[in-house]
Motif scaffolding. Sequence first.
Motif, PDB file in Angstrom:
ATOM      1  N   GLY A  63     -15.036  44.630  -1.059  1.00 38.56           N
ATOM      2  CA  GLY A  63     -13.756  44.528  -0.359  1.00 38.56           C
ATOM      3  C   GLY A  63     -12.936  45.801  -0.396  1.00 38.56           C
ATOM      4  N   LYS A  64     -13.604  46.934  -0.374  1.00 44.95           N
ATOM      5  CA  LYS A  64     -12.858  48.190  -0.419  1.00 44.95           C
ATOM      6  C   LYS A  64     -13.201  49.067   0.776  1.00 44.95           C
ATOM      7  N   GLY A  65     -12.362  50.044   0.998  1.00 44.44           N
ATOM      8  CA  GLY A  65     -12.565  50.926   2.131  1.00 44.44           C
ATOM      9  C   GLY A  65     -12.051  52.318   1.838  1.00 44.44           C
ATOM     10  N   ALA A  66     -12.422  53.245   2.702  1.00 44.93           N
ATOM     11  CA  ALA A  66     -11.955  54.627   2.618  1.00 44.93           C
ATOM     12  C   ALA A  66     -11.737  55.105   4.048  1.00 44.93           C
ATOM     13  N   GLY A  67     -10.584  55.661   4.315  1.00 45.78           N
ATOM     14  CA  GLY A  67     -10.309  56.095   5.674  1.00 45.78           C
ATOM     15  C   GLY A  67      -9.429  57.324   5.733  1.00 45.78           C
ATOM     16  N   LEU A  68      -9.519  58.005   6.852  1.00 47.75           N
ATOM     17  CA  LEU A  68      -8.680  59.157   7.157  1.00 47.75           C
ATOM     18  C   LEU A  68      -8.270  59.068   8.624  1.00 47.75           C
ATOM     19  N   ASN A  74     -15.354  65.442  14.747  1.00 44.18           N
ATOM     20  CA  ASN A  74     -16.409  66.450  14.716  1.00 44.18           C
ATOM     21  C   ASN A  74     -17.036  66.508  13.325  1.00 44.18           C
ATOM     22  N   THR A  75     -17.931  67.453  13.106  1.00 44.50           N
ATOM     23  CA  THR A  75     -18.651  67.574  11.837  1.00 44.50           C
ATOM     24  C   THR A  75     -17.700  67.854  10.676  1.00 44.50           C
ATOM     25  N   GLU A  76     -16.735  68.723  10.882  1.00 47.20           N
ATOM     26  CA  GLU A  76     -15.770  69.035   9.818  1.00 47.20           C
ATOM     27  C   GLU A  76     -14.988  67.788   9.412  1.00 47.20           C
ATOM     28  N   ALA A  77     -14.545  67.011  10.389  1.00 48.89           N
ATOM     29  CA  ALA A  77     -13.821  65.772  10.094  1.00 48.89           C
ATOM     30  C   ALA A  77     -14.721  64.783   9.354  1.00 48.89           C
ATOM     31  N   MET A  78     -15.978  64.700   9.768  1.00 47.45           N
ATOM     32  CA  MET A  78     -16.921  63.789   9.115  1.00 47.45           C
ATOM     33  C   MET A  78     -17.168  64.207   7.670  1.00 47.45           C
ATOM     34  N   THR A  79     -17.243  65.493   7.412  1.00 45.67           N
ATOM     35  CA  THR A  79     -17.412  65.993   6.046  1.00 45.67           C
ATOM     36  C   THR A  79     -16.219  65.586   5.179  1.00 45.67           C
ATOM     37  N   LEU A  80     -15.020  65.694   5.726  1.00 49.66           N
ATOM     38  CA  LEU A  80     -13.823  65.253   5.001  1.00 49.66           C
ATOM     39  C   LEU A  80     -13.884  63.758   4.700  1.00 49.66           C
ATOM     40  N   HIS A  81     -14.360  62.998   5.680  1.00 47.06           N
ATOM     41  CA  HIS A  81     -14.433  61.547   5.484  1.00 47.06           C
ATOM     42  C   HIS A  81     -15.466  61.184   4.421  1.00 47.06           C
ATOM     43  N   LEU A  82     -16.604  61.845   4.426  1.00 47.97           N
ATOM     44  CA  LEU A  82     -17.609  61.573   3.393  1.00 47.97           C
ATOM     45  C   LEU A  82     -17.054  61.887   2.000  1.00 47.97           C
ATOM     46  N   ALA A  83     -16.264  62.945   1.885  1.00 46.76           N
ATOM     47  CA  ALA A  83     -15.633  63.271   0.600  1.00 46.76           C
ATOM     48  C   ALA A  83     -14.673  62.158   0.175  1.00 46.76           C
ATOM     49  N   GLU A  84     -13.976  61.581   1.135  1.00 55.23           N
ATOM     50  CA  GLU A  84     -13.053  60.470   0.855  1.00 55.23           C
ATOM     51  C   GLU A  84     -13.829  59.232   0.404  1.00 55.23           C
ATOM     52  N   HIS A  94     -24.052  54.795  -6.673  1.00 56.17           N
ATOM     53  CA  HIS A  94     -24.494  55.594  -5.532  1.00 56.17           C
ATOM     54  C   HIS A  94     -24.246  54.751  -4.276  1.00 56.17           C
ATOM     55  N   ALA A  95     -23.777  55.374  -3.218  1.00 53.87           N
ATOM     56  CA  ALA A  95     -23.493  54.642  -1.977  1.00 53.87           C
ATOM     57  C   ALA A  95     -24.516  54.976  -0.914  1.00 53.87           C
ATOM     58  N   VAL A  96     -24.940  53.938  -0.214  1.00 52.33           N
ATOM     59  CA  VAL A  96     -25.736  54.101   0.991  1.00 52.33           C
ATOM     60  C   VAL A  96     -24.777  53.803   2.132  1.00 52.33           C
ATOM     61  N   VAL A  97     -24.550  54.799   2.976  1.00 55.36           N
ATOM     62  CA  VAL A  97     -23.612  54.651   4.089  1.00 55.36           C
ATOM     63  C   VAL A  97     -24.405  54.486   5.369  1.00 55.36           C
ATOM     64  N   LEU A  98     -24.244  53.321   6.001  1.00 58.49           N
ATOM     65  CA  LEU A  98     -24.911  53.045   7.269  1.00 58.49           C
ATOM     66  C   LEU A  98     -23.955  53.402   8.398  1.00 58.49           C
ATOM     67  N   LEU A 110     -23.657  68.906   8.100  1.00 60.26           N
ATOM     68  CA  LEU A 110     -22.818  67.944   7.391  1.00 60.26           C
ATOM     69  C   LEU A 110     -22.979  68.119   5.886  1.00 60.26           C
ATOM     70  N   ASN A 111     -21.875  68.195   5.175  1.00 58.07           N
ATOM     71  CA  ASN A 111     -21.892  68.339   3.720  1.00 58.07           C
ATOM     72  C   ASN A 111     -21.804  66.937   3.104  1.00 58.07           C
ATOM     73  N   VAL A 112     -22.927  66.429   2.611  1.00 58.85           N
ATOM     74  CA  VAL A 112     -22.996  65.069   2.069  1.00 58.85           C
ATOM     75  C   VAL A 112     -22.865  65.130   0.543  1.00 58.85           C
ATOM     76  N   PRO A 113     -21.864  64.441  -0.027  1.00 55.23           N
ATOM     77  CA  PRO A 113     -21.709  64.419  -1.494  1.00 55.23           C
ATOM     78  C   PRO A 113     -22.955  63.847  -2.183  1.00 55.23           C
ATOM     79  N   ASP A 114     -23.138  64.218  -3.426  1.00 50.36           N
ATOM     80  CA  ASP A 114     -24.320  63.812  -4.191  1.00 50.36           C
ATOM     81  C   ASP A 114     -24.419  62.299  -4.401  1.00 50.36           C
ATOM     82  N   ASN A 115     -23.283  61.607  -4.423  1.00 48.11           N
ATOM     83  CA  ASN A 115     -23.319  60.157  -4.674  1.00 48.11           C
ATOM     84  C   ASN A 115     -23.408  59.331  -3.384  1.00 48.11           C
ATOM     85  N   ILE A 116     -23.800  59.976  -2.280  1.00 45.60           N
ATOM     86  CA  ILE A 116     -23.927  59.290  -0.986  1.00 45.60           C
ATOM     87  C   ILE A 116     -25.269  59.620  -0.350  1.00 45.60           C
TER      88      ILE A 116
END
Length: 184
Positions: A63-68, A74-84, A94-98, A110-116
Amino acid sequence: MAKVKATLPADTPVEIWFQDEARIGQKNKITRRWARRGTRPCAPKDQRTKSAYIFGAICPEHGKGAGLVLPLCNTEAMTLHLAEIAIAIAPGAHAVVLMDQAGWHMTGKLNVPDNISIIALPAKCPELNPVENIWQFMRDNWLSNRVFTSHDNIVDHCCEAWNKLIDQPWRIMTIGHRKWASGL
């Protein structure tokens, strides 16, 4: 999913997240409204074109979320969102993001964090992504049938709507639950 789990230590908890973006702006949708039979209800409709994008991700199981709310998609915005999203993942998990296969989701830049880990949903299957239903709910209840006065007003309403959603984890669980994803 098996490939992702194979790369992780055996006791690592895995969270299933879904991600998508929505454009919200002055050229907004008109949604259904109640009216007396035989009458036509009026609703404001703006023809201006300023907009913002809500980058949203949900984990229905918890029941949780993360948003910006960002000005561009674009790719830069998506990188920021993945960090969030990475910040919202439980410590040690570890998260699997579909997500869909938009160009800014699948690019090597795309810069993908290690826990994703990212798993692409099949092309042209928005019904598999429960965030699409989140957007519909937010538009129907908090973002439609209005005229935004400025770009800042759009951003304010988007932030307010997303924060309302985050304050209602049961709603994320209800709208976001997918039986097929529970067994992953």
